[in-house]
Write an enzyme that holds these catalytic residues in place. Structure first.
Site, PDB file in Angstrom:
ATOM      1  N   SER A 149      45.419 -13.034  25.862  1.00 41.34           N
ATOM      2  CA  SER A 149      44.026 -12.727  25.562  1.00 41.34           C
ATOM      3  C   SER A 149      43.386 -13.916  24.874  1.00 41.34           C
ATOM      4  CB  SER A 149      43.922 -11.499  24.652  1.00 41.34           C
ATOM      5  OG  SER A 149      42.589 -11.295  24.201  1.00 41.34           O
ATOM      6  N   TYR A 162      45.736  -7.828  16.360  1.00 43.05           N
ATOM      7  CA  TYR A 162      45.924  -7.880  17.819  1.00 43.05           C
ATOM      8  C   TYR A 162      45.986  -9.333  18.287  1.00 43.05           C
ATOM      9  CZ  TYR A 162      44.503  -7.646  22.756  1.00 43.05           C
ATOM     10  OH  TYR A 162      44.402  -7.806  24.115  1.00 43.05           O
TER      11      TYR A 162
END
Length: 256
Positions: A149, A162
């Site tokens: 990501s 995250y």
């Protein structure tokens, strides 16, 4: 979009880890339409069966479903053995697309939830890939796609737990790339920006979200070209270059 420009996957077996996510389903569809075998891996076996039926209609010569839980790392050795039986050495390619993204504030309030996020995005990925790596090395060919990501490019106020897991995953993938390169296996790290999925639905600040079909197609084509690190959509590379260039003394004051 059509898969006509994607090279034939006949004779290849793609293991799709986290197969019930929208982006993984789209990736599997592209593989099926290109003639590849598919091994679907995930926790929801009923949903895997439904996906398998769709892929068979789309042209996959064979689709198998294997139960897999990224967080249950004690089961990964047995899972890897099942994969080896289903995909002979030299025929296996891997798409690792599982992940979880709890709310940052919830993880700050509950460290156990933060650790489960790390397990679901990083530790589980490291475990299963280490178990599968010897089989890839024995085959002396193959592709591995690791979906990270853009959140891993810099620690931000609103999603740094995250993001830290995805940063760790990117570093692990880089090392795995160096290891497997010696056996003729490529590892492509994909850093998606916002994708139009349930994970991002309704979140504030979401813009230019890419459709799963388009993103999956770009991922597969990048892997088949042997690309090392790609941003999807491509313009996120420039966006993240700008974000990473902001001095820390300024960045830490931003509410992003």
């Amino acid at each position: 979009m059509s898969s006509k420009a994607i090279a034939s996957q006949t004779g290849r077996t793609w293991l799709i880890l986290g197969a019930t996510s929208p982006i993984a389903r789209a990736f599997a569809r592209h593989v099926a339409e290109a003639g590849g075998r598919v091994l679907l891996a995930g926790r929801d076996t009923q949903e895997l069966a439904r996906i398998a039926g769709d892929l068979t209609i789309r042209g996959a010569p064979e689709v198998l479903a294997l139960p897999f839980d990224a967080a249950d790392m004690g089961s990964h050795a047995g899972f890897a053995s099942a994969v080896k039986e289903a995909a002979p050495a030299g025929s296996l390619d891997i798409y690792l697309g599982f992940g979880v993204m709890p709310e940052q504030t919830d993880m700050e309030a509950d460290p156990a939830l933060a650790l489960s996020c790390i397990a679901g995005n990083y530790s589980g990925a490291v475990s299963v890939l280490l178990h599968l790596a010897p089989h890839l090395e024995a085959g002396h060919q193959g592709r591995v796609v690791v979906v990270g990501s853009v959140a891993g490019d810099r620690g931000r106020l609103k999603n740094h737990i995250y993001g830290s897991a995805k940063a760790g995953l990117a570093t692990f993938a880089a090392g795995l790339r160096n290891r497997l390169n010696r056996s003729g296996v490529t590892v492509t790290t994909v850093k998606p920006g916002f994708l139009d999925t349930g994970m991002t639905w309704g979140l504030p600040g979401i813009f230019l979200a890419a459709a799963p079909e388009d993103a999956a197609r770009a991922m597969l084509k990048a892997a088949l070209k042997g690309k090392e690190v790609v941003y999807v959509p491509f313009f996120w590379e420039l966006i993240m270059l700008i974000i990473k260039s902001v001095p820390e003394k300024i960045f830490k004051k931003l509410a992003i």
